[in-house]
Design a protein around this motif. Structure first.
Motif, PDB file in Angstrom:
ATOM      1  N   GLN A  35       0.840  -1.191   0.000  1.00 39.44           N
ATOM      2  CA  GLN A  35       0.000   0.000   0.000  1.00 39.44           C
ATOM      3  C   GLN A  35       0.881   1.248   0.000  1.00 39.44           C
ATOM      4  O   GLN A  35       1.819   1.348   0.797  1.00 39.44           O
ATOM      5  CB  GLN A  35      -0.912   0.038   1.232  1.00 39.44           C
ATOM      6  CG  GLN A  35      -1.942  -1.072   1.290  1.00 39.44           C
ATOM      7  CD  GLN A  35      -2.882  -0.926   2.468  1.00 39.44           C
ATOM      8  OE1 GLN A  35      -3.013   0.157   3.054  1.00 39.44           O
ATOM      9  NE2 GLN A  35      -3.552  -2.009   2.826  1.00 39.44           N
ATOM     10  N   ILE A  36       0.559   2.183  -0.889  1.00 41.71           N
ATOM     11  CA  ILE A  36       1.189   3.499  -0.830  1.00 41.71           C
ATOM     12  C   ILE A  36       0.101   4.561  -0.860  1.00 41.71           C
ATOM     13  O   ILE A  36      -0.971   4.364  -1.454  1.00 41.71           O
ATOM     14  CB  ILE A  36       2.220   3.728  -1.959  1.00 41.71           C
ATOM     15  CG1 ILE A  36       1.569   3.624  -3.341  1.00 41.71           C
ATOM     16  CG2 ILE A  36       3.386   2.778  -1.832  1.00 41.71           C
ATOM     17  CD1 ILE A  36       2.518   4.036  -4.466  1.00 41.71           C
ATOM     18  N   LEU A  37       0.377   5.665  -0.192  1.00 42.86           N
ATOM     19  CA  LEU A  37      -0.553   6.791  -0.093  1.00 42.86           C
ATOM     20  C   LEU A  37      -0.011   7.956  -0.905  1.00 42.86           C
ATOM     21  O   LEU A  37       1.192   8.225  -0.887  1.00 42.86           O
ATOM     22  CB  LEU A  37      -0.724   7.210   1.364  1.00 42.86           C
ATOM     23  CG  LEU A  37      -1.145   6.104   2.338  1.00 42.86           C
ATOM     24  CD1 LEU A  37      -1.134   6.628   3.766  1.00 42.86           C
ATOM     25  CD2 LEU A  37      -2.521   5.562   1.971  1.00 42.86           C
ATOM     26  N   LEU A  79      10.015   2.262  -3.072  1.00 45.50           N
ATOM     27  CA  LEU A  79       9.213   2.890  -4.126  1.00 45.50           C
ATOM     28  C   LEU A  79       8.815   4.307  -3.724  1.00 45.50           C
ATOM     29  O   LEU A  79       8.917   5.243  -4.532  1.00 45.50           O
ATOM     30  CB  LEU A  79       7.975   2.043  -4.409  1.00 45.50           C
ATOM     31  CG  LEU A  79       7.008   2.604  -5.457  1.00 45.50           C
ATOM     32  CD1 LEU A  79       7.693   2.722  -6.816  1.00 45.50           C
ATOM     33  CD2 LEU A  79       5.760   1.728  -5.561  1.00 45.50           C
ATOM     34  N   SER A  80       8.353   4.485  -2.493  1.00 49.33           N
ATOM     35  CA  SER A  80       7.953   5.816  -2.029  1.00 49.33           C
ATOM     36  C   SER A  80       9.118   6.784  -2.078  1.00 49.33           C
ATOM     37  O   SER A  80       8.968   7.944  -2.471  1.00 49.33           O
ATOM     38  CB  SER A  80       7.401   5.728  -0.603  1.00 49.33           C
ATOM     39  OG  SER A  80       6.248   4.927  -0.544  1.00 49.33           O
ATOM     40  N   SER A  81      10.300   6.301  -1.692  1.00 47.11           N
ATOM     41  CA  SER A  81      11.485   7.162  -1.710  1.00 47.11           C
ATOM     42  C   SER A  81      11.831   7.592  -3.135  1.00 47.11           C
ATOM     43  O   SER A  81      12.133   8.765  -3.390  1.00 47.11           O
ATOM     44  CB  SER A  81      12.657   6.411  -1.070  1.00 47.11           C
ATOM     45  OG  SER A  81      13.817   7.206  -1.068  1.00 47.11           O
ATOM     46  N   ARG A  82      11.782   6.661  -4.064  1.00 42.81           N
ATOM     47  CA  ARG A  82      12.114   6.996  -5.454  1.00 42.81           C
ATOM     48  C   ARG A  82      11.092   7.934  -6.065  1.00 42.81           C
ATOM     49  O   ARG A  82      11.444   8.855  -6.813  1.00 42.81           O
ATOM     50  CB  ARG A  82      12.214   5.714  -6.274  1.00 42.81           C
ATOM     51  CG  ARG A  82      13.442   4.874  -5.945  1.00 42.81           C
ATOM     52  CD  ARG A  82      13.561   3.706  -6.892  1.00 42.81           C
ATOM     53  NE  ARG A  82      14.768   2.926  -6.645  1.00 42.81           N
ATOM     54  CZ  ARG A  82      15.147   1.890  -7.366  1.00 42.81           C
ATOM     55  NH1 ARG A  82      14.386   1.499  -8.397  1.00 42.81           N
ATOM     56  NH2 ARG A  82      16.246   1.237  -7.075  1.00 42.81           N
ATOM     57  N   LEU A  83       9.827   7.721  -5.759  1.00 39.55           N
ATOM     58  CA  LEU A  83       8.779   8.563  -6.341  1.00 39.55           C
ATOM     59  C   LEU A  83       8.825   9.983  -5.779  1.00 39.55           C
ATOM     60  O   LEU A  83       8.647  10.954  -6.520  1.00 39.55           O
ATOM     61  CB  LEU A  83       7.412   7.949  -6.079  1.00 39.55           C
ATOM     62  CG  LEU A  83       7.065   6.685  -6.874  1.00 39.55           C
ATOM     63  CD1 LEU A  83       5.796   6.056  -6.332  1.00 39.55           C
ATOM     64  CD2 LEU A  83       6.903   7.005  -8.362  1.00 39.55           C
ATOM     65  N   SER A  84       9.056  10.105  -4.477  1.00 39.18           N
ATOM     66  CA  SER A  84       9.028  11.436  -3.875  1.00 39.18           C
ATOM     67  C   SER A  84      10.310  12.204  -4.129  1.00 39.18           C
ATOM     68  O   SER A  84      10.320  13.432  -4.071  1.00 39.18           O
ATOM     69  CB  SER A  84       8.785  11.326  -2.365  1.00 39.18           C
ATOM     70  OG  SER A  84       9.824  10.615  -1.741  1.00 39.18           O
ATOM     71  N   SER A  95       3.899   8.201   0.328  1.00 35.79           N
ATOM     72  CA  SER A  95       4.444   7.535   1.513  1.00 35.79           C
ATOM     73  C   SER A  95       3.848   6.141   1.639  1.00 35.79           C
ATOM     74  O   SER A  95       2.757   5.871   1.120  1.00 35.79           O
ATOM     75  CB  SER A  95       4.134   8.343   2.783  1.00 35.79           C
ATOM     76  OG  SER A  95       2.754   8.322   3.069  1.00 35.79           O
ATOM     77  N   PRO A  96       4.569   5.231   2.322  1.00 33.60           N
ATOM     78  CA  PRO A  96       3.940   3.955   2.680  1.00 33.60           C
ATOM     79  C   PRO A  96       2.801   4.214   3.668  1.00 33.60           C
ATOM     80  O   PRO A  96       2.752   5.269   4.310  1.00 33.60           O
ATOM     81  CB  PRO A  96       5.069   3.178   3.361  1.00 33.60           C
ATOM     82  CG  PRO A  96       6.316   3.935   3.094  1.00 33.60           C
ATOM     83  CD  PRO A  96       5.932   5.350   2.843  1.00 33.60           C
ATOM     84  N   ASN A  97       1.898   3.271   3.801  1.00 35.99           N
ATOM     85  CA  ASN A  97       0.845   3.374   4.803  1.00 35.99           C
ATOM     86  C   ASN A  97       1.394   2.812   6.119  1.00 35.99           C
ATOM     87  O   ASN A  97       1.299   1.627   6.402  1.00 35.99           O
ATOM     88  CB  ASN A  97      -0.402   2.602   4.361  1.00 35.99           C
ATOM     89  CG  ASN A  97      -1.586   2.854   5.279  1.00 35.99           C
ATOM     90  OD1 ASN A  97      -1.558   3.751   6.116  1.00 35.99           O
ATOM     91  ND2 ASN A  97      -2.626   2.056   5.123  1.00 35.99           N
TER      92      ASN A  97
END
Length: 388
Positions: A35-37, A79-84, A95-97
Protein backbone atom coordinates in the motif's frame (compact mmCIF):
# COMPACT_ATOMS: atom_id res chain seq x y z
CA UNK A 1 6.58 -4.21 31.44
CA UNK A 2 5.47 -6.77 28.90
CA UNK A 3 7.72 -8.76 26.59
CA UNK A 4 8.05 -6.56 23.51
CA UNK A 5 8.92 -9.36 21.09
CA UNK A 6 5.74 -11.15 22.11
CA UNK A 7 3.80 -7.90 21.70
CA UNK A 8 5.16 -7.48 18.19
CA UNK A 9 4.21 -11.06 17.32
CA UNK A 10 0.67 -10.44 18.54
CA UNK A 11 0.48 -7.21 16.55
CA UNK A 12 1.52 -8.96 13.34
CA UNK A 13 -0.86 -11.84 14.01
CA UNK A 14 -3.74 -9.40 14.45
CA UNK A 15 -2.75 -7.20 11.50
CA UNK A 16 -1.87 -9.79 8.90
CA UNK A 17 -1.25 -7.22 6.17
CA UNK A 18 1.49 -5.50 8.22
CA UNK A 19 5.23 -6.03 7.98
CA UNK A 20 8.27 -4.83 9.91
CA UNK A 21 10.74 -2.87 7.81
CA UNK A 22 14.21 -1.79 8.91
CA UNK A 23 16.12 -0.01 6.13
CA UNK A 24 18.58 1.22 8.76
CA UNK A 25 19.67 -1.27 11.42
CA UNK A 26 18.13 -0.53 14.78
CA UNK A 27 15.48 1.81 13.35
CA UNK A 28 12.44 -0.32 12.53
CA UNK A 29 8.87 0.61 11.75
CA UNK A 30 5.75 -1.23 10.60
CA UNK A 31 3.88 -0.63 7.34
CA UNK A 32 0.91 -2.09 5.50
CA UNK A 33 2.25 -4.35 2.78
CA UNK A 34 1.59 -3.37 -0.84
CA UNK A 35 0.00 0.00 0.00
CA UNK A 36 1.19 3.50 -0.83
CA UNK A 37 -0.55 6.79 -0.09
CA UNK A 38 -0.51 9.74 -2.47
CA UNK A 39 -1.73 13.30 -2.15
CA UNK A 40 -4.56 13.77 -4.68
CA UNK A 41 -2.73 16.54 -6.54
CA UNK A 42 0.17 14.16 -7.27
CA UNK A 43 -1.92 11.08 -7.98
CA UNK A 44 -1.98 11.27 -11.81
CA UNK A 45 1.82 11.41 -12.03
CA UNK A 46 2.31 8.61 -9.50
CA UNK A 47 -0.29 6.34 -11.08
CA UNK A 48 1.38 6.71 -14.44
CA UNK A 49 4.79 5.82 -13.00
CA UNK A 50 3.61 2.70 -11.12
CA UNK A 51 1.00 1.49 -13.59
CA UNK A 52 2.78 -1.82 -14.08
CA UNK A 53 2.69 -2.61 -10.36
CA UNK A 54 -0.61 -1.42 -8.90
CA UNK A 55 -3.68 -3.56 -8.71
CA UNK A 56 -6.30 -0.94 -7.76
CA UNK A 57 -6.74 2.73 -6.90
CA UNK A 58 -9.05 4.06 -4.21
CA UNK A 59 -10.07 7.63 -3.42
CA UNK A 60 -10.06 7.68 0.37
CA UNK A 61 -11.43 11.02 1.54
CA UNK A 62 -8.55 13.37 0.86
CA UNK A 63 -5.91 10.81 -0.08
CA UNK A 64 -5.38 8.32 -2.91
CA UNK A 65 -4.60 4.72 -1.87
CA UNK A 66 -2.74 2.54 -4.37
CA UNK A 67 -2.81 -1.19 -3.72
CA UNK A 68 0.10 -2.91 -5.39
CA UNK A 69 0.06 -6.43 -6.77
CA UNK A 70 1.52 -8.81 -4.14
CA UNK A 71 3.12 -10.88 -6.88
CA UNK A 72 5.14 -7.83 -7.95
CA UNK A 73 7.01 -7.97 -4.61
CA UNK A 74 7.46 -4.21 -4.50
CA UNK A 75 9.28 -2.65 -1.54
CA UNK A 76 6.83 0.14 -0.65
CA UNK A 77 9.50 2.10 1.23
CA UNK A 78 11.97 2.07 -1.64
CA UNK A 79 9.21 2.89 -4.13
CA UNK A 80 7.95 5.82 -2.03
CA UNK A 81 11.49 7.16 -1.71
CA UNK A 82 12.11 7.00 -5.45
CA UNK A 83 8.78 8.56 -6.34
CA UNK A 84 9.03 11.44 -3.87
CA UNK A 85 12.67 12.14 -4.70
CA UNK A 86 15.91 10.82 -3.28
CA UNK A 87 17.27 14.26 -2.41
CA UNK A 88 16.43 16.54 0.50
CA UNK A 89 13.73 18.27 -1.53
CA UNK A 90 10.70 16.07 -2.15
CA UNK A 91 8.87 16.58 -5.40
CA UNK A 92 5.85 14.33 -4.88
CA UNK A 93 3.82 13.58 -1.73
CA UNK A 94 4.02 9.78 -1.53
CA UNK A 95 4.44 7.53 1.51
CA UNK A 96 3.94 3.96 2.68
CA UNK A 97 0.84 3.37 4.80
CA UNK A 98 2.67 3.30 8.14
CA UNK A 99 1.06 1.94 11.28
CA UNK A 100 0.52 4.41 14.12
CA UNK A 101 0.15 3.62 17.82
CA UNK A 102 -1.34 5.16 20.90
CA UNK A 103 1.34 6.08 23.38
CA UNK A 104 1.16 4.43 26.51
CA UNK A 105 2.38 1.56 24.32
CA UNK A 106 4.56 1.00 21.35
CA UNK A 107 6.10 -2.31 20.52
CA UNK A 108 9.69 -1.16 20.99
CA UNK A 109 8.92 0.98 24.02
CA UNK A 110 7.46 0.47 27.46
CA UNK A 111 4.08 -1.13 27.96
CA UNK A 112 1.82 0.30 30.62
CA UNK A 113 -1.79 -0.60 31.35
CA UNK A 114 -4.36 1.57 33.06
CA UNK A 115 -5.00 0.90 36.73
CA UNK A 116 -8.36 1.37 38.47
CA UNK A 117 -8.50 4.27 40.90
CA UNK A 118 -10.97 6.11 43.09
CA UNK A 119 -13.34 8.63 41.48
CA UNK A 120 -11.76 11.84 40.26
CA UNK A 121 -13.73 15.06 40.84
CA UNK A 122 -15.64 16.16 37.76
CA UNK A 123 -14.10 19.17 35.98
CA UNK A 124 -15.79 22.50 36.57
CA UNK A 125 -14.96 26.03 35.52
CA UNK A 126 -14.63 28.80 38.11
CA UNK A 127 -16.18 31.28 35.69
CA UNK A 128 -18.30 30.91 32.54
CA UNK A 129 -16.19 30.69 29.37
CA UNK A 130 -15.88 33.81 27.27
CA UNK A 131 -16.01 31.83 24.04
CA UNK A 132 -16.65 28.31 22.76
CA UNK A 133 -13.60 26.16 22.06
CA UNK A 134 -13.46 22.91 20.08
CA UNK A 135 -10.79 20.29 20.75
CA UNK A 136 -10.52 17.42 18.27
CA UNK A 137 -9.26 14.08 19.61
CA UNK A 138 -8.19 11.47 17.05
CA UNK A 139 -7.90 8.28 19.03
CA UNK A 140 -9.83 5.13 20.05
CA UNK A 141 -13.12 7.01 20.31
CA UNK A 142 -15.26 7.81 23.34
CA UNK A 143 -17.25 5.73 25.84
CA UNK A 144 -20.10 7.10 27.97
CA UNK A 145 -19.03 8.80 31.16
CA UNK A 146 -20.82 11.05 33.68
CA UNK A 147 -18.35 13.83 32.99
CA UNK A 148 -19.81 14.44 29.53
CA UNK A 149 -22.52 11.93 28.56
CA UNK A 150 -25.29 14.59 28.79
CA UNK A 151 -23.34 17.15 26.75
CA UNK A 152 -24.76 17.95 23.33
CA UNK A 153 -21.35 17.52 21.67
CA UNK A 154 -21.19 13.93 22.94
CA UNK A 155 -24.76 13.04 21.91
CA UNK A 156 -24.03 14.29 18.39
CA UNK A 157 -21.23 11.76 17.86
CA UNK A 158 -21.90 9.01 20.40
CA UNK A 159 -22.54 6.17 17.96
CA UNK A 160 -19.93 6.98 15.30
CA UNK A 161 -17.18 7.54 17.87
CA UNK A 162 -17.98 4.63 20.21
CA UNK A 163 -14.97 2.74 21.53
CA UNK A 164 -14.57 -0.99 20.93
CA UNK A 165 -13.69 -2.55 24.28
CA UNK A 166 -13.13 -6.24 23.52
CA UNK A 167 -12.64 -6.69 19.79
CA UNK A 168 -11.15 -10.17 20.07
CA UNK A 169 -13.94 -11.37 22.43
CA UNK A 170 -11.53 -12.82 24.98
CA UNK A 171 -13.46 -11.28 27.91
CA UNK A 172 -10.55 -8.98 28.65
CA UNK A 173 -10.32 -5.28 28.04
CA UNK A 174 -8.31 -4.60 24.89
CA UNK A 175 -4.87 -3.18 25.63
CA UNK A 176 -5.75 0.45 24.86
CA UNK A 177 -9.53 0.43 25.16
CA UNK A 178 -10.48 3.59 27.01
CA UNK A 179 -7.49 5.50 25.66
CA UNK A 180 -9.64 8.09 23.90
CA UNK A 181 -12.02 8.42 26.85
CA UNK A 182 -9.08 8.95 29.22
CA UNK A 183 -7.55 11.60 26.94
CA UNK A 184 -10.84 13.48 26.60
CA UNK A 185 -10.99 13.55 30.39
CA UNK A 186 -7.49 15.02 30.63
CA UNK A 187 -8.49 17.75 28.18
CA UNK A 188 -11.67 18.52 30.15
CA UNK A 189 -9.78 18.78 33.43
CA UNK A 190 -7.94 21.77 31.95
CA UNK A 191 -10.74 23.08 29.72
CA UNK A 192 -14.08 22.09 31.29
CA UNK A 193 -16.16 23.97 28.71
CA UNK A 194 -14.40 22.49 25.67
CA UNK A 195 -16.42 20.73 23.02
CA UNK A 196 -14.66 17.46 22.20
CA UNK A 197 -14.85 16.35 18.56
CA UNK A 198 -13.80 12.69 18.61
CA UNK A 199 -12.76 10.54 15.65
CA UNK A 200 -11.90 6.86 16.00
CA UNK A 201 -8.60 6.14 14.20
CA UNK A 202 -7.16 3.49 16.57
CA UNK A 203 -8.52 0.09 17.50
CA UNK A 204 -8.81 -1.11 21.06
CA UNK A 205 -5.33 -2.57 20.66
CA UNK A 206 -4.03 0.97 20.14
CA UNK A 207 -3.09 0.35 16.51
CA UNK A 208 -4.18 2.29 13.44
CA UNK A 209 -2.51 3.55 10.30
CA UNK A 210 -1.72 6.73 8.46
CA UNK A 211 -4.66 6.23 6.12
CA UNK A 212 -7.13 6.34 9.02
CA UNK A 213 -5.54 9.53 10.35
CA UNK A 214 -5.69 11.16 6.91
CA UNK A 215 -9.37 10.28 6.53
CA UNK A 216 -10.13 11.76 9.94
CA UNK A 217 -8.23 14.97 9.19
CA UNK A 218 -10.19 15.40 5.98
CA UNK A 219 -13.43 14.86 7.89
CA UNK A 220 -12.47 17.44 10.50
CA UNK A 221 -11.97 20.08 7.84
CA UNK A 222 -15.52 19.53 6.58
CA UNK A 223 -17.08 19.81 10.04
CA UNK A 224 -16.01 23.35 10.79
CA UNK A 225 -13.15 25.05 12.60
CA UNK A 226 -11.10 23.24 15.24
CA UNK A 227 -9.19 25.27 17.81
CA UNK A 228 -6.92 22.50 19.10
CA UNK A 229 -6.18 19.04 17.74
CA UNK A 230 -4.76 16.38 20.08
CA UNK A 231 -2.87 13.43 18.58
CA UNK A 232 -1.77 10.99 21.29
CA UNK A 233 -0.43 8.63 18.67
CA UNK A 234 2.38 8.39 16.18
CA UNK A 235 5.09 6.32 14.60
CA UNK A 236 8.65 6.16 13.41
CA UNK A 237 9.07 6.28 9.64
CA UNK A 238 11.31 4.11 7.49
CA UNK A 239 13.63 7.02 6.65
CA UNK A 240 13.13 9.13 9.82
CA UNK A 241 11.57 11.84 7.68
CA UNK A 242 7.96 12.99 7.93
CA UNK A 243 5.32 11.53 5.67
CA UNK A 244 4.77 14.29 3.09
CA UNK A 245 1.16 13.19 2.72
CA UNK A 246 0.43 13.57 6.43
CA UNK A 247 2.39 16.83 6.61
CA UNK A 248 0.21 18.32 3.86
CA UNK A 249 -2.99 17.15 5.58
CA UNK A 250 -2.02 18.76 8.89
CA UNK A 251 -1.00 21.98 7.16
CA UNK A 252 -4.41 22.03 5.44
CA UNK A 253 -6.10 22.50 8.83
CA UNK A 254 -4.93 26.10 8.64
CA UNK A 255 -2.91 28.36 10.89
CA UNK A 256 -5.83 28.85 13.28
CA UNK A 257 -5.62 25.28 14.59
CA UNK A 258 -3.00 24.36 17.18
CA UNK A 259 -1.90 20.74 16.75
CA UNK A 260 -0.50 18.98 19.83
CA UNK A 261 1.03 15.49 19.65
CA UNK A 262 2.78 13.12 22.02
CA UNK A 263 6.54 12.68 21.67
CA UNK A 264 6.37 8.88 22.04
CA UNK A 265 7.55 6.33 24.57
CA UNK A 266 10.73 4.78 23.17
CA UNK A 267 13.08 6.62 25.58
CA UNK A 268 15.18 7.98 22.71
CA UNK A 269 15.71 11.00 20.48
CA UNK A 270 14.67 9.43 17.18
CA UNK A 271 12.05 11.78 15.63
CA UNK A 272 8.52 10.57 16.28
CA UNK A 273 5.83 11.61 13.81
CA UNK A 274 3.65 13.65 13.55
CA UNK A 275 4.99 15.23 16.77
CA UNK A 276 8.30 16.15 15.13
CA UNK A 277 6.64 18.15 12.34
CA UNK A 278 7.52 21.83 12.58
CA UNK A 279 3.93 23.13 12.95
CA UNK A 280 3.09 20.56 15.67
CA UNK A 281 3.64 21.00 19.41
CA UNK A 282 5.56 17.87 20.47
CA UNK A 283 5.01 16.97 24.14
CA UNK A 284 7.29 14.80 26.26
CA UNK A 285 6.38 13.30 29.66
CA UNK A 286 7.68 14.34 33.06
CA UNK A 287 7.93 12.26 36.22
CA UNK A 288 8.03 14.92 38.91
CA UNK A 289 10.69 17.42 37.92
CA UNK A 290 12.55 15.08 35.58
CA UNK A 291 11.93 13.36 32.26
CA UNK A 292 9.89 10.19 32.63
CA UNK A 293 12.28 7.33 31.87
CA UNK A 294 10.16 6.13 28.93
CA UNK A 295 9.66 9.52 27.28
CA UNK A 296 11.27 10.47 23.99
CA UNK A 297 13.27 13.69 23.91
CA UNK A 298 15.33 15.75 21.47
CA UNK A 299 15.68 18.92 19.47
CA UNK A 300 12.20 18.42 18.00
CA UNK A 301 10.36 18.36 21.37
CA UNK A 302 8.60 21.62 22.25
CA UNK A 303 7.07 21.06 25.68
CA UNK A 304 6.81 18.62 28.56
CA UNK A 305 4.06 17.92 31.09
CA UNK A 306 3.32 15.34 33.80
CA UNK A 307 2.88 11.90 32.25
CA UNK A 308 3.23 9.38 35.09
CA UNK A 309 0.22 8.10 37.05
CA UNK A 310 -2.09 10.62 35.45
CA UNK A 311 -5.69 10.27 36.73
CA UNK A 312 -8.73 10.70 34.49
CA UNK A 313 -12.09 9.28 33.51
CA UNK A 314 -12.15 5.77 32.07
CA UNK A 315 -14.47 2.87 31.29
CA UNK A 316 -16.74 0.64 33.33
CA UNK A 317 -15.49 -2.88 32.77
CA UNK A 318 -14.77 -5.96 34.88
CA UNK A 319 -12.41 -8.42 33.20
CA UNK A 320 -11.66 -11.98 34.17
CA UNK A 321 -8.33 -11.44 35.91
CA UNK A 322 -8.61 -12.44 39.59
CA UNK A 323 -7.96 -10.07 42.47
CA UNK A 324 -4.42 -10.00 43.88
CA UNK A 325 -3.65 -8.76 47.38
CA UNK A 326 -7.20 -7.52 47.69
CA UNK A 327 -7.05 -5.49 44.45
CA UNK A 328 -8.88 -6.40 41.24
CA UNK A 329 -6.50 -5.20 38.45
CA UNK A 330 -9.17 -5.02 35.73
CA UNK A 331 -12.32 -3.94 37.56
CA UNK A 332 -12.82 -0.38 36.36
CA UNK A 333 -15.56 1.82 37.80
CA UNK A 334 -15.09 4.75 35.47
CA UNK A 335 -11.71 6.07 36.61
CA UNK A 336 -8.06 5.08 36.17
CA UNK A 337 -4.46 6.17 36.37
CA UNK A 338 -2.22 5.70 33.34
CA UNK A 339 1.29 6.68 32.25
CA UNK A 340 2.67 7.75 28.88
CA UNK A 341 3.36 10.73 26.66
CA UNK A 342 -0.20 10.07 25.44
CA UNK A 343 -1.41 11.76 28.61
CA UNK A 344 1.09 14.59 28.76
CA UNK A 345 -0.06 15.84 25.34
CA UNK A 346 -3.76 16.40 26.22
CA UNK A 347 -2.71 18.28 29.36
CA UNK A 348 -0.97 20.81 27.11
CA UNK A 349 -3.84 20.75 24.59
CA UNK A 350 -6.32 21.30 27.42
CA UNK A 351 -4.36 24.20 28.91
CA UNK A 352 -4.28 25.92 25.53
CA UNK A 353 -8.01 25.34 25.03
CA UNK A 354 -8.79 26.46 28.58
CA UNK A 355 -6.86 29.71 28.21
CA UNK A 356 -8.51 30.40 24.85
CA UNK A 357 -11.99 29.85 26.34
CA UNK A 358 -11.53 31.76 29.58
CA UNK A 359 -9.62 34.73 28.14
CA UNK A 360 -11.29 35.00 24.73
CA UNK A 361 -8.05 34.31 22.89
CA UNK A 362 -7.38 32.54 19.65
CA UNK A 363 -5.87 29.10 20.18
CA UNK A 364 -2.65 30.32 18.59
CA UNK A 365 -2.41 33.27 20.98
CA UNK A 366 -3.13 31.00 23.94
CA UNK A 367 -0.43 28.56 22.81
CA UNK A 368 2.09 31.35 22.36
CA UNK A 369 1.47 32.49 25.92
CA UNK A 370 1.58 29.04 27.54
CA UNK A 371 4.61 27.90 25.55
CA UNK A 372 6.61 31.13 25.75
CA UNK A 373 10.24 30.02 26.33
CA UNK A 374 11.18 33.49 27.56
CA UNK A 375 8.66 33.61 30.40
CA UNK A 376 8.44 29.88 31.18
CA UNK A 377 10.95 27.39 32.51
CA UNK A 378 12.54 25.13 29.92
CA UNK A 379 14.52 21.88 30.03
CA UNK A 380 17.10 20.75 27.46
CA UNK A 381 15.60 18.42 24.84
CA UNK A 382 12.19 18.68 26.57
CA UNK A 383 11.14 22.23 25.80
CA UNK A 384 8.85 24.40 27.91
CA UNK A 385 7.70 22.94 31.23
CA UNK A 386 3.90 22.99 31.44
CA UNK A 387 1.54 22.14 34.28
CA UNK A 388 3.95 21.37 37.10
Amino acid sequence: MFDQEARLERLLARHTDAAVVEPVAGRPTVVRRDQILVAPVDAPIVEDRVRRWYDSVHDEDGVRLLRLRPRARVDVCELSSRLSGDGRHRRLAVSPNTLVYGQPMWWSGPADRPRPTDPVPAPSAALPPRRDVTVAVLDTGLSPHPWYETADWYREQRDEAAEVLDADLDFELDAQAGHGTFIAGVVLQHAPSARIRARRVLGGDGVGDELAVLRALSGLRRCGPVDVLNLSLGCFTFDDRPSPVLARAIAALGRGTVVVACAGNAAGDRPFWPAALKPVVAVAALDGEDRAWFSNYGWWVDACAPGVDVASCHLRFDGRRPPANGVDPDAFEGYATWSGTSFAAPAVAGMIAGAAASEDLTAVAAADRILDPVKCRTLPDLGVVVGT
